[in-house]
Design a protein around this motif. Structure first.
Motif, PDB file in Angstrom:
ATOM      1  N   ASN A 129       0.801  -1.224   0.000  1.00  0.00           N
ATOM      2  CA  ASN A 129       0.000   0.000   0.000  1.00  0.00           C
ATOM      3  C   ASN A 129       0.835   1.276   0.000  1.00  0.00           C
ATOM      4  O   ASN A 129       0.286   2.363  -0.181  1.00  0.00           O
ATOM      5  CB  ASN A 129      -0.938   0.007   1.209  1.00  0.00           C
ATOM      6  N   CYS A 130       2.150   1.135   0.193  1.00  0.00           N
ATOM      7  CA  CYS A 130       3.012   2.317   0.180  1.00  0.00           C
ATOM      8  C   CYS A 130       3.717   2.509  -1.162  1.00  0.00           C
ATOM      9  O   CYS A 130       4.412   3.506  -1.351  1.00  0.00           O
ATOM     10  CB  CYS A 130       4.057   2.214   1.292  1.00  0.00           C
ATOM     11  N   GLY A 140      -4.444   7.267  -6.629  1.00  0.00           N
ATOM     12  CA  GLY A 140      -4.058   7.892  -5.381  1.00  0.00           C
ATOM     13  C   GLY A 140      -4.272   7.001  -4.182  1.00  0.00           C
ATOM     14  O   GLY A 140      -4.078   7.429  -3.046  1.00  0.00           O
ATOM     15  N   ASN A 141      -4.688   5.757  -4.420  1.00  0.00           N
ATOM     16  CA  ASN A 141      -4.990   4.843  -3.320  1.00  0.00           C
ATOM     17  C   ASN A 141      -3.758   4.138  -2.766  1.00  0.00           C
ATOM     18  O   ASN A 141      -3.876   3.297  -1.880  1.00  0.00           O
ATOM     19  CB  ASN A 141      -6.002   3.787  -3.772  1.00  0.00           C
ATOM     20  N   PHE A 142      -2.587   4.452  -3.294  1.00  0.00           N
ATOM     21  CA  PHE A 142      -1.345   3.860  -2.810  1.00  0.00           C
ATOM     22  C   PHE A 142      -0.370   4.985  -2.477  1.00  0.00           C
ATOM     23  O   PHE A 142      -0.402   6.051  -3.077  1.00  0.00           O
ATOM     24  CB  PHE A 142      -0.722   2.924  -3.852  1.00  0.00           C
ATOM     25  N   GLY A 143       0.525   4.721  -1.521  1.00  0.00           N
ATOM     26  CA  GLY A 143       1.497   5.734  -1.140  1.00  0.00           C
ATOM     27  C   GLY A 143       0.870   6.868  -0.338  1.00  0.00           C
ATOM     28  O   GLY A 143      -0.300   6.842   0.026  1.00  0.00           O
ATOM     29  N   THR A 156       0.619  -1.300   6.766  1.00  0.00           N
ATOM     30  CA  THR A 156      -0.096  -2.030   7.809  1.00  0.00           C
ATOM     31  C   THR A 156      -0.873  -3.161   7.145  1.00  0.00           C
ATOM     32  O   THR A 156      -0.935  -3.257   5.925  1.00  0.00           O
ATOM     33  CB  THR A 156      -1.068  -1.107   8.571  1.00  0.00           C
ATOM     34  N   SER A 157      -1.458  -4.014   7.942  1.00  0.00           N
ATOM     35  CA  SER A 157      -2.165  -5.170   7.394  1.00  0.00           C
ATOM     36  C   SER A 157      -3.391  -4.766   6.574  1.00  0.00           C
ATOM     37  O   SER A 157      -3.803  -5.487   5.677  1.00  0.00           O
ATOM     38  CB  SER A 157      -2.591  -6.119   8.520  1.00  0.00           C
ATOM     39  N   ASP A 158      -3.979  -3.626   6.894  1.00  0.00           N
ATOM     40  CA  ASP A 158      -5.203  -3.220   6.200  1.00  0.00           C
ATOM     41  C   ASP A 158      -5.118  -1.821   5.604  1.00  0.00           C
ATOM     42  O   ASP A 158      -6.129  -1.169   5.383  1.00  0.00           O
ATOM     43  CB  ASP A 158      -6.404  -3.287   7.148  1.00  0.00           C
ATOM     44  N   GLY A 159      -3.893  -1.354   5.366  1.00  0.00           N
ATOM     45  CA  GLY A 159      -3.745  -0.034   4.755  1.00  0.00           C
ATOM     46  C   GLY A 159      -2.341   0.489   4.906  1.00  0.00           C
ATOM     47  O   GLY A 159      -1.368  -0.222   4.679  1.00  0.00           O
ATOM     48  N   VAL A 180      -4.441   5.387   7.026  1.00  0.00           N
ATOM     49  CA  VAL A 180      -5.256   5.505   5.815  1.00  0.00           C
ATOM     50  C   VAL A 180      -5.661   4.098   5.386  1.00  0.00           C
ATOM     51  O   VAL A 180      -4.798   3.286   5.028  1.00  0.00           O
ATOM     52  CB  VAL A 180      -4.481   6.203   4.679  1.00  0.00           C
ATOM     53  N   PRO A 181      -6.950   3.759   5.421  1.00  0.00           N
ATOM     54  CA  PRO A 181      -7.378   2.412   5.024  1.00  0.00           C
ATOM     55  C   PRO A 181      -7.032   2.103   3.568  1.00  0.00           C
ATOM     56  O   PRO A 181      -6.922   3.011   2.734  1.00  0.00           O
ATOM     57  CB  PRO A 181      -8.905   2.455   5.231  1.00  0.00           C
TER      58      PRO A 181
END
Length: 205
Positions: A129-130, A140-143, A156-159, A180-181
């Motif tokens: 997710n990063c 825009g849903n990553f990083g 994280t495990s969920d975001g 951030v989820p």
């Protein structure tokens, strides 16, 4: 005149094939790309089945779709999950699709990949997710964005957890970092207005 044995009923060649007449009184059936005769290696693209005279094709030699999902080609299993990568044969190769929550390794956010007969499937990775490279097409849903230097991102495990550098806060909050989820956009970092902090310059100023 020479009789064109391919002019009626496609020369009896059956579906997914074409008929040619290389010699007088003979016709040949050739499978279309992506199809093959039973028992013939799919990579032998010039294989033909000859029909002499007007003898009809017996129907058991119909061209069949190449099976690129067999053990020789296939997509393999996802090593990071108990779920299996799904494989679907098409005329040009095969589609390999990762299980939910996984992406094609090095595939810039793609969940499936079209491969030719000679391509090997690189496998699946859990979503990072990063990593903005997984954001394809861009959402825009990553990083955590690049509008401010020094922004940190922790998976994280969920975001992910996005942290703003000194002198900045998460836009719309008073926080320096924020969870951030997965599947949502980080609001970004905004410059802290130090002058809005209860008269930091002292009285009479």
């Amino acid at each position: 005149a020479d009789i064109n044995e391919c002019s009626e009923n496609t020369g009896g060649c059956g579906p997914n094939s074409i008929c040619t007449t290389p010699l007088v009184g003979r016709r040949e059936c050739r499978c279309l790309p992506g199809f093959h005769f039973p028992g013939v290696d799919p990579e032998i693209t010039n294989a033909t089945m000859e029909i002499v005279g007007l003898v009809a094709w017996n129907g058991t030699q119909n061209c069949t779709l190449n099976d690129y999902c067999n053990s020789e080609y296939g997509c393999g299993a996802n090593q990071d999950s108990n779920q299996t990568v799904t494989c679907r044969s098409v005329t040009s190769g095969r589609y390999c699709t990762c299980p939910e929550g996984y992406y094609v390794r090095g595939g810039y956010g793609r969940t499936s990949n079209l491969l030719t007969i000679r391509d090997s499937f690189p496998g699946c990775d859990v979503s990072n997710n990063c990593d903005p490279l997984y954001d394809f097409p861009p959402t825009g849903n990553f990083g955590c964005g690049t509008d401010v230097d020094g922004v940190t991102c922790s998976v994280t495990s969920d975001g992910r957890k996005c942290g703003c550098p000194s002198g900045y806060e998460v836009r719309g909050t008073k926080l320096q970092s924020l969870f951030v989820p997965a599947g949502t956009v980080f609001a970004g970092c905004a410059d802290i207005n130090e002058c809005a902090i209860s008269n930091p310059c002292g009285p009479f100023s």
